[in-house]
Design an enzyme around this catalytic site. Structure first.
Site, PDB file in Angstrom:
ATOM      1  N   GLY A 167      -7.883  -2.226  -5.828  1.00 53.58           N
ATOM      2  CA  GLY A 167      -9.173  -1.705  -5.403  1.00 53.58           C
ATOM      3  C   GLY A 167      -9.348  -0.248  -5.762  1.00 53.58           C
TER       4      GLY A 167
ATOM      5  N   GLU B 263     -18.199  -7.161   9.491  1.00 56.83           N
ATOM      6  CA  GLU B 263     -17.330  -6.497  10.473  1.00 56.83           C
ATOM      7  C   GLU B 263     -17.610  -5.002  10.598  1.00 56.83           C
ATOM      8  OE1 GLU B 263     -13.164  -6.561   9.241  1.00 56.83           O
ATOM      9  OE2 GLU B 263     -13.777  -6.558   7.150  1.00 56.83           O
TER      10      GLU B 263
ATOM     11  N   ARG C   3      -9.824 -14.609   2.709  1.00 51.20           N
ATOM     12  CA  ARG C   3      -9.217 -13.966   1.542  1.00 51.20           C
ATOM     13  C   ARG C   3      -8.021 -14.723   0.976  1.00 51.20           C
ATOM     14  NH1 ARG C   3      -8.970  -8.441   2.727  1.00 51.20           N
ATOM     15  NH2 ARG C   3      -8.408  -8.286   0.566  1.00 51.20           N
TER      16      ARG C   3
ATOM     17  N   ILE D 169      -8.928 -16.098   6.797  1.00 49.84           N
ATOM     18  CA  ILE D 169      -9.123 -17.295   5.968  1.00 49.84           C
ATOM     19  C   ILE D 169     -10.074 -17.012   4.802  1.00 49.84           C
ATOM     20  CG2 ILE D 169      -8.572 -18.964   7.769  1.00 49.84           C
ATOM     21  CD1 ILE D 169     -11.564 -19.511   8.064  1.00 49.84           C
TER      22      ILE D 169
ATOM     23  N   ARG E 279     -22.004 -17.647  21.328  1.00 44.81           N
ATOM     24  CA  ARG E 279     -20.589 -17.701  20.971  1.00 44.81           C
ATOM     25  C   ARG E 279     -20.348 -16.956  19.666  1.00 44.81           C
ATOM     26  NH1 ARG E 279     -18.451 -22.170  24.088  1.00 44.81           N
ATOM     27  NH2 ARG E 279     -20.012 -22.324  25.753  1.00 44.81           N
TER      28      ARG E 279
ATOM     29  N   ASP F 258     -14.643  -7.518  -1.272  1.00 46.77           N
ATOM     30  CA  ASP F 258     -15.916  -7.062  -0.715  1.00 46.77           C
ATOM     31  C   ASP F 258     -16.999  -6.850  -1.767  1.00 46.77           C
ATOM     32  OD1 ASP F 258     -14.827  -7.076   1.803  1.00 46.77           O
ATOM     33  OD2 ASP F 258     -14.322  -4.946   1.803  1.00 46.77           O
TER      34      ASP F 258
ATOM     35  N   ARG G  88       0.860  -1.184   0.000  1.00 43.54           N
ATOM     36  CA  ARG G  88       0.000   0.000   0.000  1.00 43.54           C
ATOM     37  C   ARG G  88       0.898   1.237   0.000  1.00 43.54           C
ATOM     38  NH1 ARG G  88      -5.132  -1.907   1.469  1.00 43.54           N
ATOM     39  NH2 ARG G  88      -4.973  -3.848   2.650  1.00 43.54           N
ATOM     40  N   VAL G  89       0.446   2.273  -0.674  1.00 47.47           N
ATOM     41  CA  VAL G  89       1.235   3.490  -0.681  1.00 47.47           C
ATOM     42  C   VAL G  89       0.268   4.679  -0.693  1.00 47.47           C
ATOM     43  CG1 VAL G  89       1.452   3.824  -3.179  1.00 47.47           C
ATOM     44  CG2 VAL G  89       3.336   4.475  -1.678  1.00 47.47           C
TER      45      VAL G  89
ATOM     46  N   GLY H 203     -16.165  -7.205   5.457  1.00 44.92           N
ATOM     47  CA  GLY H 203     -17.091  -6.208   4.923  1.00 44.92           C
ATOM     48  C   GLY H 203     -17.093  -4.952   5.782  1.00 44.92           C
TER      49      GLY H 203
END
Lengths: 346, 346, 346, 346
Positions: D106, D226, D279, D277, D270, D131, D76-77, D174
């Site tokens: 993306g 998430e 991705r 896992i 729970r 996503d 990433r930059v 997500g």
């Protein structure tokens, strides 16, 4: 419409996702409209013979989401028989107080649904074809599962082919169209794909394998649709033999191609015919979502009185299209799609 | 022993886990003993023709853990050829400075290893058979993967069989022993299992299917090992036919049983021959652990100078047993194991 | 014994294969002995409160072979409560005409079974532990499925770790023993495995990751059993925190190790806690076969009057061992097994 | 265009299918146009620092089809850094004789690509988002694999939840959109789905679980993205805590919802956080086909000089759309899609 009583049935070959469609019809009808659903067992024959079962909106139907096959059973019936039983069908639907029918099936089933619709029975169809050959819909449920199973087989054959310097041929489903072969071949990195839409030239297939062996990549994977056929005049081939013991033989086109490559090149060639494992078992997540969406939208179409239609995937949306448009002709693999895939054969 | 130079090769049919064995030999030899490993390509022929490759203890070998097939390639060679090349083999091993050889293979390979061992070449063998037919070891790697693939197929066929009221026959690997059929049949809830160890009575199979249909469970799953054969005198059957076009035919015992059931009962019967997909592809976790342990222990046996042995799974431990004990006879399915499974056919 | 009436129940945490055991008990009892089986729901509590259900030897029980969880439900109860209810238990068993009881469960359940056996109730136990920590049996069902799920996760994390130059930590089940971590780590090619049997030295873990990064393999996979703990005095660590909002926190040992590596090295470190997905879902073929064999042999032991025993896998055979021998102590990962695996960490 | 020299790079989070895109770019460029392809490692940073690798059209690139992650690495930059390095980027591309650039990434990557395109560098972008939140394309590769992994987890949790009468919460990826939660929830038959697009009312979630328990279906499965958040004013909730030991805590929204349900109902609840896992690992067949098609069409767009575009799935076709249209806004789950799914919560 208000509260309705809906009937559904599954007809033709089984397909992963049928139960997901039925579940979605039942739950959507119940929770959105307060309607109830009955099923007729064993396809059209069950409708004619009134093999009716109540489908309840409870835990047990949720469990079916994961199950392959169809909880209603399936069957095949000649259109003439169906047509000659119109009165009985109407009677059975009347007796059961059915307001509308949702048949789930392939081309034949949808045509029959159209005919019933033309004859006064409110019908919304759900297209079902593992071969993905229904016009007007991007994909049909079951296809993704079949491709996943076939791709898994191709993946497994790769390492064997390489270890033994073999040409491995995988015969997949697809009598009239090559969608499963095309997708499984692309996903599995096949070195040649043979589909019904494009009659094959055995010389070209042989040459492509020879090129690989000459380049030092001494193995090859070829995916063949069961309905593939040679270019007229290029290869002797007849289906359906009888051996010297009088038994029926099962040489499919995959085996014919395999024998031909072997006899021309001397390579070690093996053919695997995937068969029924492509159409059974738990549907992929993709197929469960698609089948569920078909079921939801079929239930809605019925409650909106939008008859004579089938539900169809169009990009991200589920649309309704006239049954006639769907069954007019098979959806074949376009020349361009095949050519794009062929550029990767290498 | 101190630092050694070890050679390994893979021979016979490929098997998921071969690469895991090789990786474990390389890494254990390197990290525990500081030794190096070379591979000979294409089985014994590569040893005779000195097709040697260095195997490095690095990231690239770790990647092979998941890969089916064998990174060294494999081949078959007649024992006579091997024996007549002893001098060449010794020369090649000498030239390469090899202290010990770890052949990975089936019965024939292990026998050859024993013969080399008797002729002065330090050998530790690793048993490889997808059929699980090596004596003296509880399980061999590859078997669990084959059973997993076959069970997945049986699972998929269940729903199709049920939806269509069909008898589905699955022909699995196992020329001489029925371990794969037994385990896949038990795991998949098959309604009949046919294994080579127990010649079948077609009448009994037919009756068991008829019983199911009479009880209302109108479908059946039969798992058949490819090496199954009828009781002498109970059924006409000859392998290897030729059809009226002069082509070789591929009717296996699964198809023969299928035709017989169909002609006697009129049921819809279909046969699927799983074939090579059982022996390729990523090994199961079980097979990766077992193969890795074999490799670790083979490397240790070599470094401890414990030659003429193979590594073998014994309960929770990897033992070393004499090659002779392993290859004396095939490990068959005991009568009691089959009877226990048969109690569940229902 | 002649025809019997048998009861079974499942107790403790769920485990893939429980339904396969129950099915095998029902079918073997029926087909080999003509006996019938009832189940008590929700574990011991169901026995005390007489939550009895008849289990039929039909198609529906066959379907359970593939299903995770337990069709009888499960529960936990304190031994004191069980003991103080002996009379009620006997009464319920008498009322139901039960001749023998087959409890399926872990250490606590088996001890309770032993106590009931000592108090006059005919009991044969079936060991159940996803952790594989029962003495006297090579493997327990459910373990292979848990390892398969964990290995699949490790496989998936490999490519992410590599693409992002990350250290990925996977926390797997295993409060007291490290079998799942050991096997999933070996199968997945982990670069470090941390198990409860061997208190870890965080310096050593950090060093092993630094070594990889220095060698140019700029990523690492560490598999950690949830019950792992640091060597005394090497690292501050307390379980079970509360955050500044007063909420319970869920930092497991995997996350603690992750934070420590991150703060010491500056690497990008991520932790995944696999949790319950390891213990649910369709059992692997291996677990279905093992669970089925346990069920068959438990049914036989009961019919042979061989009480106070559990069934246990011993190499290729299912033996019967005294319950006392099984529950005396946990089966831990032996030092040698860990060391062999560690040689592959690289 | 004639023969070209093309560069590609992968940027942002990894995603199953990246390697399939790269392979298709390389093979299509080679076989259809005779062009060659180089890759820059570690995303934009590699382009700035000229970490160039030649990509060959051979067997080794075919092998990458099945591999998750990216063979080129990623990074990433900050856009500012990229922009301040325009001269260096141009210089590096010139030095390498690059005619066009295909960045795969993306929203940020595509915007950067657009900016480069506006500044005279020929660019065709390939959208990448697990996503599925890129506008103008029906689906992006990686999404299907993520949904498949999440659905498999939901399937596994079902049986555990049922056996233990538990509410099980699965937190899936997500941050801004709920596509993965929606699809995995529909495919897995979840009883509630919580997505970022629709702030949740904890009372409603609790009520839906209570309804199930009252109806006798004493368990529930809730899939939570998430990025989900409560309706303003309905629930206290702050992210990112610190526990009493000063350690960072990891309570995500799934755990917050779980604690809330537990404290209000007393049910056993729970939470499982699936994490990375989703991705990693081998792409599904669907994603391999889609990624391959993206690669083919990106190579063609470049050779046709159609710059400033991205490739996009539109029904059955791959179209080219302006980068600006794709990155203008996120593709969110429409209200109607969520409502249709909610009708099945039951």
């Amino acid at each position: 419409m208000g509260i309705m009583r809906i009937a559904t049935l599954t007809s033709g070959g089984d397909c992963p996702g049928l139960n997901a469609v039925i579940r979605a019809i039942v739950r959507t009808s119940s929770s959105e409209y307060g309607s109830t659903v009955v099923g007729f067992e064993d396809g059209w024959i069950g409708l004619m013979e009134d093999r009716r079962v109540q489908l309840y909106d409870d835990e047990s139907i949720d469990r079916m989401l994961l199950r392959g096959g169809t909880m209603l059973g399936t069957g095949r019936v000649h259109p003439d028989i169906l047509m000659s039983n119109l009165d009985r069908i109407k009677e059975n639907l009347d007796d059961a107080g059915i307001d509308a029918l949702i048949p789930i099936g392939g081309e034949g089933t949808l045509k029959a649904g159209k005919w019933l619709s033309d004859n006064g029975i409110p019908v919304v169809g759900v297209p079902k074809t593992i071969d993905n050959d229904v016009n007007g819909t991007d994909y049909t449920f079951g296809f993704d599962t079949a491709v996943a199973v076939a791709t898994d087989a191709v993946d497994r054959l790769h390492t064997t082919a390489e270890s033994h310097q073999r040409v491995m041929i995988v015969e997949v489903m697809g009598r009239h169209v090559g969608w499963i072969a095309l997708h499984a071949g692309m996903a599995g990195g096949a070195h040649y794909i043979v589909i019904p839409e494009k009659p094959f030239d055995i010389n070209e297939i042989v040459k492509s394998m020879e090129r690989r062996f000459q380049m030092g990549e001494k193995y090859g994977i070829i995916v063949v649709a069961e309905g593939a056929a040679p270019k007229p005049g290029t290869m002797e081939y007849e289906e359906g033999g009888v051996d010297q013991f009088g038994h029926q033989t099962f040489n499919g086109i995959g085996q014919v191609i395999g024998q031909e490559i072997k006899s021309r090149t001397g390579y070690d060639v093996r053919t695997t015919v995937l068969g029924h494992i492509q159409r059974g078992g738990t549907p992929t997540a993709y197929d469960r979502v698609l089948a569920t969406r078909y079921g939801i939208h079929a239930a809605r179409a019925v409650h909106e009185g939008d008859y004579g239609k089938i539900v169809a995937l169009n990009g991200e949306n589920i649309d309704r299209i006239d049954i006639d448009d769907a069954v007019a002709e098979l959806k074949v693999v376009p020349e361009g799609r095949y050519r794009a895939a062929a550029a990767l054969f290498g």
